[in-house]
Design a protein around this motif. Structure first.
Motif, short mmCIF file in Angstrom:
data_model
loop_
_atom_site.label_atom_id
_atom_site.label_comp_id
_atom_site.label_asym_id
_atom_site.label_seq_id
_atom_site.Cartn_x
_atom_site.Cartn_y
_atom_site.Cartn_z
N CYS A 33 -19.88 14.36 -3.82
CA CYS A 33 -20.69 15.37 -4.48
C CYS A 33 -20.26 16.74 -3.97
O CYS A 33 -20.42 17.05 -2.79
N LEU A 34 -19.68 17.54 -4.84
CA LEU A 34 -19.28 18.90 -4.51
C LEU A 34 -20.45 19.83 -4.79
O LEU A 34 -21.08 19.72 -5.84
N THR A 35 -20.75 20.72 -3.84
CA THR A 35 -21.90 21.61 -4.02
C THR A 35 -21.58 23.02 -3.59
O THR A 35 -20.67 23.27 -2.80
N ASP A 36 -22.38 23.93 -4.10
CA ASP A 36 -22.43 25.30 -3.63
C ASP A 36 -23.74 25.87 -4.11
O ASP A 36 -24.30 25.39 -5.10
N GLY A 37 -24.24 26.86 -3.42
CA GLY A 37 -25.46 27.52 -3.86
C GLY A 37 -25.18 28.62 -4.86
O GLY A 37 -26.06 29.03 -5.61
N ASP A 38 -23.96 29.09 -4.89
CA ASP A 38 -23.56 30.22 -5.73
C ASP A 38 -23.10 29.73 -7.10
O ASP A 38 -22.18 28.92 -7.19
N SER A 39 -23.71 30.22 -8.14
CA SER A 39 -23.36 29.81 -9.51
C SER A 39 -21.91 30.10 -9.87
O SER A 39 -21.26 29.31 -10.55
N ASP A 40 -21.40 31.25 -9.42
CA ASP A 40 -20.00 31.59 -9.70
C ASP A 40 -19.05 30.62 -9.01
O ASP A 40 -18.03 30.23 -9.59
N ALA A 41 -19.36 30.23 -7.79
CA ALA A 41 -18.52 29.27 -7.08
C ALA A 41 -18.51 27.92 -7.80
O ALA A 41 -17.49 27.24 -7.85
N LEU A 42 -19.64 27.54 -8.38
CA LEU A 42 -19.71 26.28 -9.12
C LEU A 42 -18.80 26.29 -10.34
O LEU A 42 -18.20 25.27 -10.69
N ILE A 43 -18.68 27.43 -10.97
CA ILE A 43 -17.77 27.56 -12.11
C ILE A 43 -16.35 27.22 -11.66
O ILE A 43 -15.63 26.46 -12.33
N HIS A 44 -15.95 27.74 -10.51
CA HIS A 44 -14.61 27.47 -9.98
C HIS A 44 -14.45 26.02 -9.54
O HIS A 44 -13.39 25.41 -9.77
N LEU A 45 -15.49 25.45 -8.93
CA LEU A 45 -15.44 24.04 -8.53
C LEU A 45 -15.24 23.15 -9.76
O LEU A 45 -14.41 22.24 -9.75
N ARG A 46 -16.01 23.42 -10.79
CA ARG A 46 -15.91 22.60 -12.01
C ARG A 46 -14.55 22.79 -12.70
O ARG A 46 -13.99 21.83 -13.23
N TYR A 47 -14.03 24.00 -12.67
CA TYR A 47 -12.70 24.25 -13.23
C TYR A 47 -11.65 23.45 -12.45
O TYR A 47 -10.77 22.81 -13.06
N ASN A 48 -11.76 23.46 -11.13
CA ASN A 48 -10.81 22.69 -10.30
C ASN A 48 -10.93 21.19 -10.59
O ASN A 48 -9.92 20.48 -10.62
N MET A 49 -12.16 20.72 -10.78
CA MET A 49 -12.34 19.31 -11.13
C MET A 49 -11.63 18.99 -12.44
O MET A 49 -10.95 17.97 -12.56
N GLU A 50 -11.79 19.87 -13.42
CA GLU A 50 -11.15 19.67 -14.72
C GLU A 50 -9.63 19.67 -14.59
O GLU A 50 -8.94 18.81 -15.15
N GLN A 51 -9.09 20.63 -13.84
CA GLN A 51 -7.64 20.73 -13.67
C GLN A 51 -7.05 19.52 -12.96
O GLN A 51 -5.91 19.15 -13.18
N ASN A 52 -7.86 18.91 -12.10
CA ASN A 52 -7.40 17.74 -11.35
C ASN A 52 -7.85 16.43 -11.99
O ASN A 52 -7.79 15.38 -11.35
N ASP A 58 -17.75 8.93 -9.87
CA ASP A 58 -17.27 8.99 -8.49
C ASP A 58 -17.34 10.38 -7.89
O ASP A 58 -17.46 10.53 -6.68
N VAL A 59 -17.18 11.41 -8.72
CA VAL A 59 -17.16 12.79 -8.25
C VAL A 59 -18.10 13.61 -9.13
O VAL A 59 -17.91 13.68 -10.34
N ILE A 60 -19.10 14.21 -8.49
CA ILE A 60 -20.05 15.05 -9.22
C ILE A 60 -20.09 16.43 -8.59
O ILE A 60 -19.67 16.62 -7.45
N CYS A 61 -20.60 17.38 -9.34
CA CYS A 61 -20.64 18.76 -8.87
C CYS A 61 -21.96 19.38 -9.31
O CYS A 61 -22.25 19.43 -10.52
N HIS A 62 -22.77 19.85 -8.33
CA HIS A 62 -24.08 20.42 -8.64
C HIS A 62 -24.41 21.56 -7.67
O HIS A 62 -23.92 21.59 -6.54
N GLN A 63 -25.30 22.41 -8.12
CA GLN A 63 -25.79 23.48 -7.26
C GLN A 63 -26.75 22.88 -6.21
O GLN A 63 -27.56 22.02 -6.52
N LEU A 64 -26.60 23.35 -4.98
CA LEU A 64 -27.48 22.94 -3.90
C LEU A 64 -27.98 24.20 -3.20
O LEU A 64 -27.20 24.94 -2.62
N ILE A 65 -29.28 24.41 -3.28
CA ILE A 65 -29.92 25.51 -2.57
C ILE A 65 -30.45 24.94 -1.27
O ILE A 65 -31.13 23.91 -1.27
#
Length: 142
Positions: free
Chosen positions: A8-27, A35-42
């Motif tokens: 589970c990939l996380t970040d509290g910052d919405s902009d950082a999540l955009i980059h995380l999700r883009y990296n997931m897509e590229q890879n 197996d791999v999820i990405c969500h905001q975590l406050i």
């Protein structure tokens, strides 16, 4: 009983999540969405409990990886509330990289508050550029 393994990939910052999700897509990680999820975590106990229920079926984590997360002193208590909530009490470990730089938070304060939150720590790596890597585990008596 077997539990599901996932990352589970996380970040509290919405902009950082955009980059995380883009990296997931590229890879091509979106093809492994179970197996791999990405969500905001406050950070904080309440939001972390909600996060576990909403995204992880209440399952805690065996390992947490954190890097470049310490900027200001006020985020340290919510950080440890989050780790206490997310980390498996039986065998969980937090691996955290801390970069020595000009921030108003000392590593001594981070380690002191970790101990107060119920964690032992071990310095496992220190490089000449001022990056320290620590392992945090639950204290035996917590």
């Amino acid at each position: 009983m077997t539990t599901q393994s996932f990352v589970c990939l996380t970040d509290g910052d919405s902009d950082a999540l955009i980059h995380l999700r883009y990296n997931m897509e590229q890879n091509k990680m979106q093809e492994r969405e179970k197996d791999v999820i990405c969500h905001q975590l406050i950070w904080g106990e309440e939001s972390s409990l909600a996060f576990l229920e909403q995204h992880c079926d209440g399952q805690t984590f065996d390992a947490l990886l954190a890097s470049d997360i310490i900027y200001v002193k006020c985020i340290i208590p919510p950080l440890w509330e989050t780790v206490r909530t997310l980390l498996n009490r039986d065998h969980g470990v937090l691996v955290m990289a801390f970069a020595k730089r000009r921030v108003p938070v000392s590593i001594d304060y981070v380690l002191e508050t970790a101990s107060e939150a119920g964690f032992d720590h071990e310095l496992v790596e220190e490089d000449e550029e001022g990056i320290w890597v620590y392992l945090f585990r639950w204290k035996e008596d917590v």
